[in-house]
Structures are given as C-alpha cells and as structure tokens.
Design a protein around this motif. Structure first.
Motif, PDB file in Angstrom:
ATOM      1  N   VAL A 138       0.825  -1.212   0.000  1.00  0.00           N
ATOM      2  CA  VAL A 138       0.000   0.000   0.000  1.00  0.00           C
ATOM      3  C   VAL A 138       0.860   1.264   0.000  1.00  0.00           C
ATOM      4  CG1 VAL A 138      -1.853  -1.172   1.251  1.00  0.00           C
ATOM      5  CG2 VAL A 138      -0.221   0.239   2.521  1.00  0.00           C
ATOM      6  N   LEU A 139       2.156   1.147   0.327  1.00  0.00           N
ATOM      7  CA  LEU A 139       2.990   2.340   0.525  1.00  0.00           C
ATOM      8  C   LEU A 139       3.006   3.258  -0.686  1.00  0.00           C
ATOM      9  CD1 LEU A 139       5.958   0.735   2.484  1.00  0.00           C
ATOM     10  CD2 LEU A 139       4.518   2.623   3.308  1.00  0.00           C
ATOM     11  N   GLU A 140       3.025   2.680  -1.889  1.00  0.00           N
ATOM     12  CA  GLU A 140       3.094   3.498  -3.100  1.00  0.00           C
ATOM     13  C   GLU A 140       1.737   3.738  -3.727  1.00  0.00           C
ATOM     14  OE1 GLU A 140       5.774   5.139  -3.784  1.00  0.00           O
ATOM     15  OE2 GLU A 140       6.618   4.149  -2.028  1.00  0.00           O
ATOM     16  N   GLN A 141       0.681   3.273  -3.053  1.00  0.00           N
ATOM     17  CA  GLN A 141      -0.669   3.533  -3.544  1.00  0.00           C
ATOM     18  C   GLN A 141      -1.168   4.887  -3.050  1.00  0.00           C
ATOM     19  OE1 GLN A 141      -2.135  -0.849  -2.454  1.00  0.00           O
ATOM     20  NE2 GLN A 141      -3.719   0.323  -3.549  1.00  0.00           N
ATOM     21  N   SER A 142      -2.138   5.425  -3.762  1.00  0.00           N
ATOM     22  CA  SER A 142      -2.832   6.599  -3.253  1.00  0.00           C
ATOM     23  C   SER A 142      -3.709   6.159  -2.080  1.00  0.00           C
ATOM     24  CB  SER A 142      -3.719   7.221  -4.334  1.00  0.00           C
ATOM     25  OG  SER A 142      -4.636   8.128  -3.756  1.00  0.00           O
ATOM     26  N   PRO A 143      -3.705   6.888  -0.980  1.00  0.00           N
ATOM     27  CA  PRO A 143      -4.575   6.504   0.139  1.00  0.00           C
ATOM     28  C   PRO A 143      -6.045   6.512  -0.248  1.00  0.00           C
ATOM     29  CG  PRO A 143      -3.612   8.687   0.505  1.00  0.00           C
ATOM     30  CD  PRO A 143      -2.906   8.094  -0.673  1.00  0.00           C
ATOM     31  N   PHE A 144      -6.388   7.280  -1.287  1.00  0.00           N
ATOM     32  CA  PHE A 144      -7.781   7.402  -1.680  1.00  0.00           C
ATOM     33  C   PHE A 144      -8.256   6.232  -2.543  1.00  0.00           C
ATOM     34  CE2 PHE A 144      -5.862  11.604  -1.136  1.00  0.00           C
ATOM     35  CZ  PHE A 144      -6.562  12.014  -0.004  1.00  0.00           C
ATOM     36  N   ASP A 145      -7.325   5.322  -2.874  1.00  0.00           N
ATOM     37  CA  ASP A 145      -7.699   4.105  -3.587  1.00  0.00           C
ATOM     38  C   ASP A 145      -7.970   2.949  -2.632  1.00  0.00           C
ATOM     39  OD1 ASP A 145      -7.478   5.326  -6.042  1.00  0.00           O
ATOM     40  OD2 ASP A 145      -5.400   4.711  -6.375  1.00  0.00           O
ATOM     41  N   LEU A 146      -7.781   3.179  -1.332  1.00  0.00           N
ATOM     42  CA  LEU A 146      -7.953   2.133  -0.337  1.00  0.00           C
ATOM     43  C   LEU A 146      -9.385   2.105   0.188  1.00  0.00           C
ATOM     44  CD1 LEU A 146      -4.682   2.753   1.744  1.00  0.00           C
ATOM     45  CD2 LEU A 146      -4.998   1.210  -0.210  1.00  0.00           C
ATOM     46  N   SER A 147      -9.711   1.031   0.891  1.00  0.00           N
ATOM     47  CA  SER A 147     -11.028   0.956   1.536  1.00  0.00           C
ATOM     48  C   SER A 147     -11.070   1.932   2.706  1.00  0.00           C
ATOM     49  CB  SER A 147     -11.280  -0.460   2.049  1.00  0.00           C
ATOM     50  OG  SER A 147     -10.422  -0.744   3.148  1.00  0.00           O
ATOM     51  N   GLY A 148     -12.277   2.199   3.206  1.00  0.00           N
ATOM     52  CA  GLY A 148     -12.424   3.126   4.328  1.00  0.00           C
ATOM     53  C   GLY A 148     -11.649   2.684   5.557  1.00  0.00           C
ATOM     54  N   GLY A 149     -11.711   1.387   5.856  1.00  0.00           N
ATOM     55  CA  GLY A 149     -10.981   0.865   7.010  1.00  0.00           C
ATOM     56  C   GLY A 149      -9.478   0.973   6.841  1.00  0.00           C
ATOM     57  N   GLN A 150      -8.999   0.710   5.612  1.00  0.00           N
ATOM     58  CA  GLN A 150      -7.565   0.838   5.341  1.00  0.00           C
ATOM     59  C   GLN A 150      -7.115   2.296   5.431  1.00  0.00           C
ATOM     60  OE1 GLN A 150      -7.614  -1.118   1.469  1.00  0.00           O
ATOM     61  NE2 GLN A 150      -6.384  -2.819   2.288  1.00  0.00           N
ATOM     62  N   MET A 151      -7.933   3.203   4.928  1.00  0.00           N
ATOM     63  CA  MET A 151      -7.601   4.629   5.012  1.00  0.00           C
ATOM     64  C   MET A 151      -7.466   5.069   6.468  1.00  0.00           C
ATOM     65  SD  MET A 151     -10.082   6.193   2.033  1.00  0.00           S
ATOM     66  CE  MET A 151      -9.660   7.918   2.335  1.00  0.00           C
ATOM     67  N   ARG A 152      -8.357   4.577   7.305  1.00  0.00           N
ATOM     68  CA  ARG A 152      -8.276   4.948   8.713  1.00  0.00           C
ATOM     69  C   ARG A 152      -6.990   4.417   9.334  1.00  0.00           C
ATOM     70  NH1 ARG A 152     -13.614   4.802  12.260  1.00  0.00           N
ATOM     71  NH2 ARG A 152     -14.188   5.924  10.373  1.00  0.00           N
ATOM     72  N   ARG A 153      -6.586   3.221   8.951  1.00  0.00           N
ATOM     73  CA  ARG A 153      -5.324   2.664   9.469  1.00  0.00           C
ATOM     74  C   ARG A 153      -4.126   3.494   9.008  1.00  0.00           C
ATOM     75  NH1 ARG A 153      -5.392  -3.110  11.203  1.00  0.00           N
ATOM     76  NH2 ARG A 153      -7.577  -3.722  11.309  1.00  0.00           N
ATOM     77  N   VAL A 154      -4.177   3.991   7.784  1.00  0.00           N
ATOM     78  CA  VAL A 154      -3.102   4.863   7.288  1.00  0.00           C
ATOM     79  C   VAL A 154      -3.034   6.136   8.126  1.00  0.00           C
ATOM     80  CG1 VAL A 154      -2.330   6.291   5.348  1.00  0.00           C
ATOM     81  CG2 VAL A 154      -3.139   3.957   4.931  1.00  0.00           C
ATOM     82  N   ALA A 155      -4.190   6.712   8.412  1.00  0.00           N
ATOM     83  CA  ALA A 155      -4.214   7.931   9.231  1.00  0.00           C
ATOM     84  C   ALA A 155      -3.638   7.658  10.620  1.00  0.00           C
ATOM     85  CB  ALA A 155      -5.642   8.458   9.336  1.00  0.00           C
ATOM     86  N   ILE A 156      -3.968   6.516  11.189  1.00  0.00           N
ATOM     87  CA  ILE A 156      -3.441   6.141  12.504  1.00  0.00           C
ATOM     88  C   ILE A 156      -1.933   5.904  12.418  1.00  0.00           C
ATOM     89  CG2 ILE A 156      -3.492   4.346  14.289  1.00  0.00           C
ATOM     90  CD1 ILE A 156      -6.552   4.092  13.533  1.00  0.00           C
ATOM     91  N   ALA A 157      -1.484   5.289  11.317  1.00  0.00           N
ATOM     92  CA  ALA A 157      -0.048   5.081  11.119  1.00  0.00           C
ATOM     93  C   ALA A 157       0.690   6.413  11.090  1.00  0.00           C
ATOM     94  CB  ALA A 157       0.200   4.305   9.822  1.00  0.00           C
ATOM     95  N   GLY A 158       0.055   7.438  10.503  1.00  0.00           N
ATOM     96  CA  GLY A 158       0.665   8.766  10.464  1.00  0.00           C
ATOM     97  C   GLY A 158       0.841   9.344  11.856  1.00  0.00           C
TER      98      GLY A 158
END
Length: 288
Positions: A138-158
């Motif tokens: 997922v690192l090189e993907q756009s966060p907006f191409d991910l599912s809602g749950g995955q996007m939230r995990r990215v935000a938490i990772a930040g």
C-alpha cells in the motif's frame, strides 16, 4: 508520562455574552501506561477534556501537567510543538485528514515536519504500515484508492509515526462495521501492550470500556462526576441510567439471567467472565 488536571476550568468564548462552560473544576490524573476511557452523553465535556490533553485547548484557569509540560492560560503556543509530538490525537473519521499522493508520503509528513530526514521518515512509514496491519504494497498507492478501514489505518499510522507516548482516540471506530471495529480495537490493545502506549479512549460503546479500559472517567455538564475501574463504574445501573449511560451487553445479559434464577458475583462485564460463572450453573465444565 502522567497527565494531571488540577482544578481545570474552561470557558468557551470567555468574556463575551456567548460564554459557556466547557469544563468545571476538573481534577484527575491519567497514569503513564494506563488505558483510560472517557464516557458521558453528548455535550458532557468529553471532547473539551480531550483537547486539553495536548493543549489544543488551554485552561481558562487551573493547570494541566503533561509529563514535564505545565499548561496554563498563559502558555505560549510556540513552546507546544514537542508536547504535540508526545501526545498523538486520532480524531473521529481520521481518514478525512489524509491528503498526500501516496500512503508513504502521508505517513512520513508528520515526522518530516518535526525535522526527521526524508529517508528516515520513509523508513518510519514502512514500519508503521506493518504496525497497523497493512501490507507493504500500500505504501506506493494513493490513500484514496484504499477501503475506508484501510484509510483509517493509514491515518493512525501517520500519528504513530510521530512516536507518541500517549495515543488519544476520539470514537476511533465510528462508521466501521462490527468486524472492522473489532479489528481496530484489537490493534489498539496490541499497541498498548507491545509499545507501552498510554491510551485515552472517548467512546459511547460500553463494551469497549469493559473489555479494554483499566480506568474510566465519567463526564456530565462539563464536570468529572465519577472515576474508577470499569467494575466500579458499572456496579450501579440506576446511577448510569440517571446519567444517560448504560451497561455493557454482557452485564445486561447477566441481569436478564439473574431474573431467571442465575447468580453472579461479581457482575460479569466481559463474555469470558460470563462464561466462567455461567458454565458451572448449567452443568458444563471448563472443557465444554
């Protein structure tokens, strides 16, 4: 890093005709390494309290001490940057804060803003992606191409990439389906156990309070009206009802079973506790 509120008052729009009390004489300590839940009905002061944890709001009077930082009404914002690295805030629908072109860049943004080199920030991003249970891909993907749950995990990772000592969670599972909610709460518990993070959780889900918290703060009309362990807080159903709160589902089930002749001591708050007390009464054994 302990967080201590000492006779904290906060007034919205102080000194104007529209002034309103947000917090009234709040004194409490959130201990380093604890898992604290903050509960209360809408408008009780939970969010106001939460925003004092990293000085997004500063007391109108009183003192908030966060580790070595003392926050008063006179505290200058220019001195708060190190504090905000130590206290990570995950707001409701955290995925709305995503903005970069790739997941890696989004997670790396915070550390870079605090002076970490590009190379180190990207290394941190790769580590944090694993920590929140996402694949490297997922690192090189756009966060907006991910599912809602995955996007939230990215935000938490930040937030985690800032390497905070305290993780503040404001209704972190809002909008998730039951499976996603369970996975998210299990992830926070793992972070608490393996990373030693102090966790402060604002929630309206009493099951999460019973399952994870070791301290509960109950807010009502800007006041801290009760503190204690989940067992202490949930011991008086009538008091909870009077303050527009409820019991965890397991405790509700135990109450219904008590009406049918079953006995529980102490009142079970989790499914494991319910099973341990119920099995002997229905003729089962540990092997069942």
């Amino acid at each position: 890093m302990d967080i201590t509120f000492d006779h904290v008052n906060f007034t919205y729009q102080a000194g104007t005709p529209f002034a309103g009390d947000g917090l009234k004489d709040v004194s409490v300590t959130i201990k380093d390494g604890s898992y604290t839940a903050i509960i209360g009905h809408t408008g009780s002061g939970k969010s106001t309290l939460l925003q004092h944890l990293n000085a997004l709001l500063k007391p109108t009077s009183g003192t908030v001490t966060i580790g070595d930082f003392k926050i008063t009404n006179e505290t200058s914002n220019k001195n708060l940057k190190p504090l905000r690295q130590k206290v990570g805030m995950v707001f409701q629908f955290a995925e709305n804060q995503l903005f970069e072109q790739t997941v890696a860049k989004d997670i790396a943004f915070g550390p870079k803003n605090f002076g970490v080199s590009d190379e180190e920030a990207l290394k941190l991003a790769a580590q944090m992606v694993k920590l929140v249970g996402l694949p490297d891909s997922v690192l090189e993907q756009s966060p907006f191409d991910l599912s809602g749950g995955q996007m939230r995990r990215v935000a938490i990772a930040g937030v985690l990439a800032m390497q905070p000592e305290v993780l503040v969670l404001d209704e972190p599972t809002a909008g998730l389906d039951p499976a996603g909610r369970n996975e998210m709460m299990a992830m926070f518990q793992k972070l608490h156990e393996t990373q030693g993070l102090t966790i402060v959780l604002v929630t309206h889900l009493m099951d999460d309070v019973a399952d994870f918290a070791d301290q509960v703060l109950v807010m009502d009309q800007g006041q801290l009206i009760k503190t204690g362990s989940p067992r202490t807080i949930f011991a008086d159903p009538a008091w909870l009802t009077a303050h527009q709160l409820g019991l965890p589902k397991t405790a509700q089930m135990a109450q219904a079973l008590t009406a049918k002749g079953f006995q529980f001591d102490p009142q079970p708050l989790t499914t494991e506790e319910l099973a341990q007390q119920l099995l002997p009464q229905i003729g089962g054994g540990a092997h069942d």
